[in-house]
Scaffold this motif. Structure first.
Motif, PDB file in Angstrom:
ATOM      1  N   THR A  14      68.690  32.372  83.587  1.00  0.00           N
ATOM      2  CA  THR A  14      68.132  32.391  84.992  1.00  0.00           C
ATOM      3  C   THR A  14      67.377  33.786  85.429  1.00  0.00           C
ATOM      4  O   THR A  14      67.440  34.643  84.488  1.00  0.00           O
ATOM      5  N   GLU A  15      66.676  33.646  86.346  1.00  0.00           N
ATOM      6  CA  GLU A  15      65.731  34.900  86.664  1.00  0.00           C
ATOM      7  C   GLU A  15      66.737  36.321  87.046  1.00  0.00           C
ATOM      8  O   GLU A  15      66.616  37.327  86.491  1.00  0.00           O
ATOM      9  N   GLN A  16      67.677  35.975  87.708  1.00  0.00           N
ATOM     10  CA  GLN A  16      68.760  36.958  87.918  1.00  0.00           C
ATOM     11  C   GLN A  16      69.341  37.460  86.670  1.00  0.00           C
ATOM     12  O   GLN A  16      69.868  38.769  86.660  1.00  0.00           O
ATOM     13  N   ASP A  17      69.872  36.329  85.846  1.00  0.00           N
ATOM     14  CA  ASP A  17      70.264  36.963  84.575  1.00  0.00           C
ATOM     15  C   ASP A  17      69.641  37.565  83.551  1.00  0.00           C
ATOM     16  O   ASP A  17      70.091  38.709  83.025  1.00  0.00           O
ATOM     17  N   LEU A  18      68.197  37.236  83.725  1.00  0.00           N
ATOM     18  CA  LEU A  18      67.234  37.995  82.929  1.00  0.00           C
ATOM     19  C   LEU A  18      67.054  39.460  83.516  1.00  0.00           C
ATOM     20  O   LEU A  18      67.072  40.499  82.846  1.00  0.00           O
ATOM     21  N   ARG A  19      66.948  39.638  84.858  1.00  0.00           N
ATOM     22  CA  ARG A  19      66.804  40.887  85.665  1.00  0.00           C
ATOM     23  C   ARG A  19      68.083  41.806  85.452  1.00  0.00           C
ATOM     24  O   ARG A  19      67.842  43.088  85.026  1.00  0.00           O
ATOM     25  N   ASN A  20      69.326  41.175  85.275  1.00  0.00           N
ATOM     26  CA  ASN A  20      70.612  42.055  84.936  1.00  0.00           C
ATOM     27  C   ASN A  20      70.523  42.547  83.409  1.00  0.00           C
ATOM     28  O   ASN A  20      71.027  43.483  82.978  1.00  0.00           O
ATOM     29  N   ARG A  21      70.053  41.950  82.767  1.00  0.00           N
ATOM     30  CA  ARG A  21      69.852  42.066  81.044  1.00  0.00           C
ATOM     31  C   ARG A  21      68.884  43.109  80.970  1.00  0.00           C
ATOM     32  O   ARG A  21      69.153  43.954  80.206  1.00  0.00           O
ATOM     33  N   LEU A  22      67.914  42.967  81.699  1.00  0.00           N
ATOM     34  CA  LEU A  22      66.841  44.265  81.706  1.00  0.00           C
ATOM     35  C   LEU A  22      67.453  45.277  82.258  1.00  0.00           C
ATOM     36  O   LEU A  22      67.026  46.556  81.679  1.00  0.00           O
ATOM     37  N   LYS A  23      68.105  45.358  83.050  1.00  0.00           N
ATOM     38  CA  LYS A  23      68.643  46.634  83.711  1.00  0.00           C
ATOM     39  C   LYS A  23      69.581  47.170  82.585  1.00  0.00           C
ATOM     40  O   LYS A  23      69.562  48.478  82.225  1.00  0.00           O
ATOM     41  N   GLU A  24      70.445  46.365  82.073  1.00  0.00           N
ATOM     42  CA  GLU A  24      71.317  46.989  80.758  1.00  0.00           C
ATOM     43  C   GLU A  24      70.459  47.483  79.710  1.00  0.00           C
ATOM     44  O   GLU A  24      70.963  48.627  79.159  1.00  0.00           O
ATOM     45  N   GLU A  25      69.545  46.834  79.377  1.00  0.00           N
ATOM     46  CA  GLU A  25      68.515  47.267  78.302  1.00  0.00           C
ATOM     47  C   GLU A  25      68.064  48.673  78.727  1.00  0.00           C
ATOM     48  O   GLU A  25      68.132  49.500  77.673  1.00  0.00           O
ATOM     49  N   GLU A  26      67.662  48.572  79.829  1.00  0.00           N
ATOM     50  CA  GLU A  26      66.839  50.002  80.293  1.00  0.00           C
ATOM     51  C   GLU A  26      68.112  51.230  80.507  1.00  0.00           C
ATOM     52  O   GLU A  26      67.644  52.365  79.815  1.00  0.00           O
ATOM     53  N   GLU A  27      69.195  50.937  80.620  1.00  0.00           N
ATOM     54  CA  GLU A  27      70.335  51.786  80.461  1.00  0.00           C
ATOM     55  C   GLU A  27      70.480  52.135  79.297  1.00  0.00           C
ATOM     56  O   GLU A  27      70.917  53.440  79.000  1.00  0.00           O
ATOM     57  N   SER A  28      70.749  51.249  78.407  1.00  0.00           N
ATOM     58  CA  SER A  28      70.834  51.666  77.027  1.00  0.00           C
ATOM     59  C   SER A  28      69.969  52.284  76.386  1.00  0.00           C
ATOM     60  O   SER A  28      70.159  53.191  75.569  1.00  0.00           O
ATOM     61  N   LEU A  29      68.616  52.104  76.584  1.00  0.00           N
ATOM     62  CA  LEU A  29      67.511  52.846  76.171  1.00  0.00           C
ATOM     63  C   LEU A  29      67.489  54.361  76.772  1.00  0.00           C
ATOM     64  O   LEU A  29      67.397  55.363  75.787  1.00  0.00           O
ATOM     65  N   VAL A  30      68.048  54.464  77.971  1.00  0.00           N
ATOM     66  CA  VAL A  30      68.209  56.073  78.331  1.00  0.00           C
ATOM     67  C   VAL A  30      69.416  56.644  77.545  1.00  0.00           C
ATOM     68  O   VAL A  30      69.016  57.838  77.048  1.00  0.00           O
ATOM     69  N   ASN A  31      70.334  55.883  77.319  1.00  0.00           N
ATOM     70  CA  ASN A  31      71.302  56.652  76.540  1.00  0.00           C
ATOM     71  C   ASN A  31      71.023  56.874  75.098  1.00  0.00           C
ATOM     72  O   ASN A  31      71.468  57.957  74.538  1.00  0.00           O
ATOM     73  N   LEU A  32      70.235  55.727  74.695  1.00  0.00           N
ATOM     74  CA  LEU A  32      69.764  56.178  73.193  1.00  0.00           C
ATOM     75  C   LEU A  32      68.763  57.480  73.047  1.00  0.00           C
ATOM     76  O   LEU A  32      68.886  58.194  71.985  1.00  0.00           O
TER      77      LEU A  32
END
Length: 80
Positions: A14-32
């Motif tokens: 769903t669009e909301q699930d996709l937005r949540n995963r995108l947020k998680e990936e962006e946070e992961s990128l910052v940490n990396l």
């Protein structure tokens, strides 16, 4: 989370699930990137993979947006 996300898998979400995963990936990128700056990243390839995952997610979100456009007449009538 899996290394590489496929577009066809993301389109099933769903669009909301996709937005949540995108947020998680962006946070992961910052940490990396932070880990890279202090020389603690275990695999530099993870940064590239995360960036590519973000790009695929944004592409799928854009496809969803274009598939369900909001016309001007719809937005004007809703505002009344």
């Amino acid at each position: 989370m899996k290394d590489r996300m496929k577009a066809f898998e993301l389109r099933e979400l769903t669009e909301q699930d996709l937005r949540n995963r995108l947020k998680e990936e962006e946070e992961s990128l910052v940490n990396l990137k932070f880990q890279k700056a202090i020389s603690q990243v275990e695999s530099p390839i993870k940064i590239r993979t995360t960036r590519r995952n973000i790009a695929v997610m944004k592409t799928v979100l854009q496809e969803i947006k274009l598939r369900h456009p909001v016309s001007e007449s719809d937005s004007l009538s809703k505002g009344k």
